[in-house]
Design an enzyme around this catalytic site. Sequence first.
Site, mmCIF file in Angstrom:
data_model
loop_
_atom_site.group_PDB
_atom_site.id
_atom_site.type_symbol
_atom_site.label_atom_id
_atom_site.label_comp_id
_atom_site.label_asym_id
_atom_site.label_seq_id
_atom_site.Cartn_x
_atom_site.Cartn_y
_atom_site.Cartn_z
ATOM 1 N N GLY A 75 -60.811 -85.392 -82.947
ATOM 2 C CA GLY A 75 -59.496 -86.033 -83.104
ATOM 3 C C GLY A 75 -58.850 -86.542 -81.828
ATOM 4 N N LEU A 77 -55.823 -85.616 -80.402
ATOM 5 C CA LEU A 77 -55.304 -84.604 -79.468
ATOM 6 C C LEU A 77 -56.451 -84.033 -78.629
ATOM 7 C CD1 LEU A 77 -52.853 -82.872 -78.550
ATOM 8 C CD2 LEU A 77 -53.547 -81.199 -80.269
ATOM 9 N N ARG A 106 -65.344 -82.179 -88.772
ATOM 10 C CA ARG A 106 -66.188 -82.597 -89.895
ATOM 11 C C ARG A 106 -67.220 -83.658 -89.504
ATOM 12 N NH1 ARG A 106 -61.635 -84.163 -94.065
ATOM 13 N NH2 ARG A 106 -61.082 -85.272 -92.166
ATOM 14 N N HIS A 295 -38.766 -79.304 -78.595
ATOM 15 C CA HIS A 295 -38.700 -79.406 -77.131
ATOM 16 C C HIS A 295 -37.263 -79.240 -76.606
ATOM 17 C CE1 HIS A 295 -42.693 -80.691 -77.779
ATOM 18 N NE2 HIS A 295 -42.483 -81.989 -77.867
ATOM 19 N N ARG A 426 -34.213 -83.004 -63.395
ATOM 20 C CA ARG A 426 -35.035 -84.052 -64.002
ATOM 21 C C ARG A 426 -36.436 -83.497 -64.277
ATOM 22 N NH1 ARG A 426 -34.301 -89.077 -61.085
ATOM 23 N NH2 ARG A 426 -35.958 -88.338 -59.771
ATOM 24 N N GLN A 428 -38.866 -85.092 -66.032
ATOM 25 C CA GLN A 428 -39.868 -86.145 -65.793
ATOM 26 C C GLN A 428 -39.223 -87.508 -65.895
ATOM 27 O OE1 GLN A 428 -42.398 -85.104 -69.138
ATOM 28 N NE2 GLN A 428 -41.582 -86.756 -70.359
ATOM 29 N N TYR A 434 -30.908 -82.335 -58.542
ATOM 30 C CA TYR A 434 -29.872 -82.791 -57.625
ATOM 31 C C TYR A 434 -28.505 -82.419 -58.129
ATOM 32 C CZ TYR A 434 -30.267 -87.117 -60.513
ATOM 33 O OH TYR A 434 -30.353 -88.022 -61.533
ATOM 34 N N TRP A 542 -26.488 -93.741 -55.633
ATOM 35 C CA TRP A 542 -27.465 -92.936 -54.894
ATOM 36 C C TRP A 542 -28.226 -93.840 -53.963
ATOM 37 C CZ3 TRP A 542 -33.068 -92.272 -55.290
ATOM 38 C CH2 TRP A 542 -33.529 -91.175 -54.545
HETATM 39 N N1 LIG Z 1 -33.788 -87.100 -56.015
HETATM 40 C C1 LIG Z 1 -33.705 -88.238 -56.572
HETATM 41 O O1 LIG Z 1 -34.685 -88.882 -56.859
HETATM 42 C C2 LIG Z 1 -32.363 -88.676 -56.925
HETATM 43 C C3 LIG Z 1 -32.276 -89.799 -57.635
HETATM 44 N N2 LIG Z 1 -31.081 -90.245 -58.008
HETATM 45 C C4 LIG Z 1 -31.085 -91.476 -58.773
HETATM 46 O O2 LIG Z 1 -29.841 -92.097 -58.723
HETATM 47 C C5 LIG Z 1 -29.601 -92.754 -59.945
HETATM 48 C C6 LIG Z 1 -28.279 -92.394 -60.521
HETATM 49 O O3 LIG Z 1 -28.152 -91.004 -60.647
HETATM 50 P P1 LIG Z 1 -27.629 -90.321 -61.974
HETATM 51 O O4 LIG Z 1 -27.534 -88.901 -61.846
HETATM 52 O O5 LIG Z 1 -28.510 -90.757 -63.045
HETATM 53 O O6 LIG Z 1 -26.132 -90.793 -62.036
HETATM 54 P P2 LIG Z 1 -25.219 -91.767 -62.895
HETATM 55 O O7 LIG Z 1 -23.973 -91.015 -62.948
HETATM 56 O O8 LIG Z 1 -25.187 -93.114 -62.325
HETATM 57 O O9 LIG Z 1 -25.817 -91.890 -64.328
HETATM 58 C C7 LIG Z 1 -25.905 -90.805 -65.123
HETATM 59 C C8 LIG Z 1 -26.599 -91.196 -66.379
HETATM 60 O O10 LIG Z 1 -25.609 -91.591 -67.304
HETATM 61 C C9 LIG Z 1 -26.179 -92.404 -68.269
HETATM 62 N N3 LIG Z 1 -25.349 -93.545 -68.562
HETATM 63 C C10 LIG Z 1 -25.442 -94.817 -68.145
HETATM 64 N N4 LIG Z 1 -24.486 -95.562 -68.710
HETATM 65 C C11 LIG Z 1 -23.761 -94.740 -69.471
HETATM 66 C C12 LIG Z 1 -22.642 -94.908 -70.298
HETATM 67 N N5 LIG Z 1 -22.071 -96.083 -70.448
HETATM 68 N N6 LIG Z 1 -22.138 -93.837 -70.933
HETATM 69 C C13 LIG Z 1 -22.712 -92.643 -70.804
HETATM 70 N N7 LIG Z 1 -23.790 -92.427 -70.033
HETATM 71 C C14 LIG Z 1 -24.303 -93.459 -69.374
HETATM 72 C C15 LIG Z 1 -27.502 -92.875 -67.747
HETATM 73 O O11 LIG Z 1 -28.530 -92.191 -68.418
HETATM 74 P P3 LIG Z 1 -29.001 -92.604 -69.855
HETATM 75 O O12 LIG Z 1 -29.365 -94.039 -69.870
HETATM 76 O O13 LIG Z 1 -30.117 -91.699 -70.041
HETATM 77 O O14 LIG Z 1 -27.869 -92.348 -70.783
HETATM 78 C C16 LIG Z 1 -27.515 -92.391 -66.304
HETATM 79 O O15 LIG Z 1 -28.786 -92.030 -65.897
HETATM 80 C C17 LIG Z 1 -30.707 -92.391 -60.883
HETATM 81 O O16 LIG Z 1 -31.592 -93.445 -60.938
HETATM 82 C C18 LIG Z 1 -31.322 -91.200 -60.223
HETATM 83 O O17 LIG Z 1 -32.681 -91.148 -60.510
HETATM 84 C C19 LIG Z 1 -29.963 -89.563 -57.723
HETATM 85 C C20 LIG Z 1 -30.015 -88.428 -56.975
HETATM 86 C C21 LIG Z 1 -31.228 -87.894 -56.486
HETATM 87 O O1 LIG Z 2 -44.377 -83.630 -78.802
HETATM 88 C C1 LIG Z 2 -44.224 -84.800 -78.531
HETATM 89 O O2 LIG Z 2 -44.067 -85.156 -77.231
HETATM 90 C C2 LIG Z 2 -44.438 -86.465 -76.820
HETATM 91 C C3 LIG Z 2 -43.853 -86.634 -75.427
HETATM 92 O O3 LIG Z 2 -44.452 -85.736 -74.550
HETATM 93 P P1 LIG Z 2 -44.379 -85.994 -72.979
HETATM 94 O O4 LIG Z 2 -45.024 -84.790 -72.393
HETATM 95 O O5 LIG Z 2 -45.124 -87.252 -72.708
HETATM 96 O O6 LIG Z 2 -42.946 -86.122 -72.627
HETATM 97 C C4 LIG Z 2 -43.923 -87.512 -77.772
HETATM 98 O O7 LIG Z 2 -44.443 -88.785 -77.405
HETATM 99 C C5 LIG Z 2 -44.392 -87.193 -79.178
HETATM 100 O O8 LIG Z 2 -43.817 -88.118 -80.088
HETATM 101 C C6 LIG Z 2 -43.971 -85.808 -79.565
HETATM 102 O O9 LIG Z 2 -44.582 -85.432 -80.790
#
Ligand SMILES: NC(=O)C1=CN([C@@H]2O[C@H](COP(=O)(O)OP(=O)(O)OC[C@H]3O[C@@H](n4cnc5c(N)ncnc54)[C@H](OP(=O)(O)O)[C@@H]3O)[C@@H](O)[C@H]2O)C=CC1
Ligand SMILES: O=C1O[C@H](COP(=O)(O)O)[C@@H](O)[C@H](O)[C@H]1O
Length: 552
Positions: A75, A77, A106, A295, A426, A428, A434, A542
């Site tokens: 399969g 997986l 099978r 998850h 984060r 992934q 942070y 950032w």
């Molecule tokens: N170590 C590192 O690599 C670091 C990286 N960064 C980067 O800086 C960037 C910004 O940081 P982050 O903490 O995400 O800060 P922000 O406050 O800018 O964003 C927070 C999250 O809010 C969500 N968002 C966007 N628009 C809206 C909205 N209108 N209403 C509600 N939620 C919203 C988005 O996620 P979503 O689309 O999922 O809703 C976004 O990722 C990111 O790209 C981050 O990866 C920051 C610090 C350290």
């Molecule tokens: O269990 C599941 O997880 C995957 C996502 O896994 P990831 O390790 O790549 O984040 C998702 O695509 C799938 O639909 C779900 O059954």
Amino acid sequence: MYRQYKKELEKQRGLKCDTPTFRETEVDILLPVADEYLGKMAVQGKVDMLSILRDELAYEGGAASHVFVVLGASGDLAKKKIYPTLWWLFRDGLLPPKTYFIGYSRSKLTVDDIKKKALPFMKVKNGEEQKVEQFFKINEYIAGSYDSPGDFSKLNKAIEQKGSCNRLFYLALPPTVYESVTLNLKATCMSKSDKWTRVIVEKPFGKDLESSNRLSNHLSALFKEEELYRIDHYLGKEMVQNLMVLRFANRIFSPVWNRDGIASVVISFKEPFGTQGRGGYFDEFGIIRDVMQNHLMQILTLVAMEKPPTTNAEDIRNEKVKVLKSIQPVDIKDTVLGQYVGKPGGKGDEAQGYLDDPTVPKGSVTPTFATAVLHVKNERWDGVPFILRCGKALNERKAEVRIQFKDVAGDIFPDGEVKRNELVIRVQPDEAVYLKMMAKSPGMSFNCEETELDLSYSSRYKDLKLPDAYERLILDVFSGIQINFVRSDELYEAWRIFTPLLNKIETEKPKPITYVYGSRGPKESDEFMADRDFKYTGTYRWTESKETKAGL
Ligand SMILES: NC(=O)C1=CN([C@@H]2O[C@H](COP(=O)(O)OP(=O)(O)OC[C@H]3O[C@@H](n4cnc5c(N)ncnc54)[C@H](OP(=O)(O)O)[C@@H]3O)[C@@H](O)[C@H]2O)C=CC1
Ligand SMILES: O=C1O[C@H](COP(=O)(O)O)[C@@H](O)[C@H](O)[C@H]1O
């Protein structure tokens, strides 16, 4: 072989094996030393001559120590995850010596067919070809049906031929055959004498509370809980495992990790692709069963649980169950449900909406996006919204936890300047932790500015190769560590929380809100979160340092 092995070990590790004759008993002394060395090599993702020799040596003569059986070997997986994982563990010398593998399904296949299917996912590097050959040499394949006791006897014979050994059975199978397969395993394939048997079960663990209970009762009638390993692969991810350490090995978080310090918690899963022709399967489940109920709930319990008395599996899982027991079933009014449509003018996949997938039933209302708010009604968390959000065909691949702290009390700075602290974990991609915080703008000004304490794994840990979630989890099964596996009462509670909602969706068929493939999902979800004390200001900037950008 022994002599060659000894020479190689001396050369590579600078170790002097100053024994006059190199006999088999001395291998017992050398193997642990070599394992330690190879462990370091494995962390660096390297395979060398020594590891090849070591394995050949380890497999010379005698009984198998473990046999790992992949049920459903033909399969998806199996080819994408299980065989590649077994290969990485074997390549890195992490499996017990004399572990053999048997594929069972099978289809009339050979080991060579299995190899051809799995190779594209095994990420074999140059120089590893000989090792791959070695891996498939210790593989076997048996064709058999899932309900024939005679075929399972064949499987049992094949295991017995390898001697008295521990047995691991991985059910990489559709749940429709779980019952007959486990009955046959119990009747025919259990280890004898002092050896153990462990059964690894993949989700879905049922479709709702009733079917999950049925499966749990069936399995518990056959196997002891310590023989059962229910995989939730998110529990094998580095940053999910990190949650316990961040919380319980740092004094700074404990005083604020509660309803007095935290305003809201958001746990998100986003995927940038749709059902990709597998809509028929997905449609039976929907995103709530696919990701949220398992998850995201597992992550929630790790964020919310009390400190367990020890790091033993049972102590941890007891605490997780207590959190789940404090959560009321989710009401449909506490959710936003969405379904993606094709992007107008989009190309390829992004032009295809969920309903355009020919395998999806016409007019399906199955959600491909869901946001839900849960409340943990206990002394620590009463009143704090836990917002779970997941979706397919969104703008990015991301899984993260956002802990948003309460506003500063008695703020003395100009109106609106001070923003909330936020701890982001984060999961992934690009693992990071942070903490978004306020600091004085550098220089003459006395303004406040949003900045961060940044632990980005790629810059903090050079040349780090994190193991895949399945690697950790399969190794845990070998070692008998159940911390990162789901216990039956956790499962019961998670289904109790979501089953009424799932039933309602199935009976009332509320129309999900449409969102465009590649977008952030329905805007109603942002409004829903804002109403539940998640403050997004959009002001945070950032700026990567030059060093981080350059990967230094
Ligand atoms: N170590 C590192 O690599 C670091 C990286 N960064 C980067 O800086 C960037 C910004 O940081 P982050 O903490 O995400 O800060 P922000 O406050 O800018 O964003 C927070 C999250 O809010 C969500 N968002 C966007 N628009 C809206 C909205 N209108 N209403 C509600 N939620 C919203 C988005 O996620 P979503 O689309 O999922 O809703 C976004 O990722 C990111 O790209 C981050 O990866 C920051 C610090 C350290
Ligand atoms: O269990 C599941 O997880 C995957 C996502 O896994 P990831 O390790 O790549 O984040 C998702 O695509 C799938 O639909 C779900 O059954």
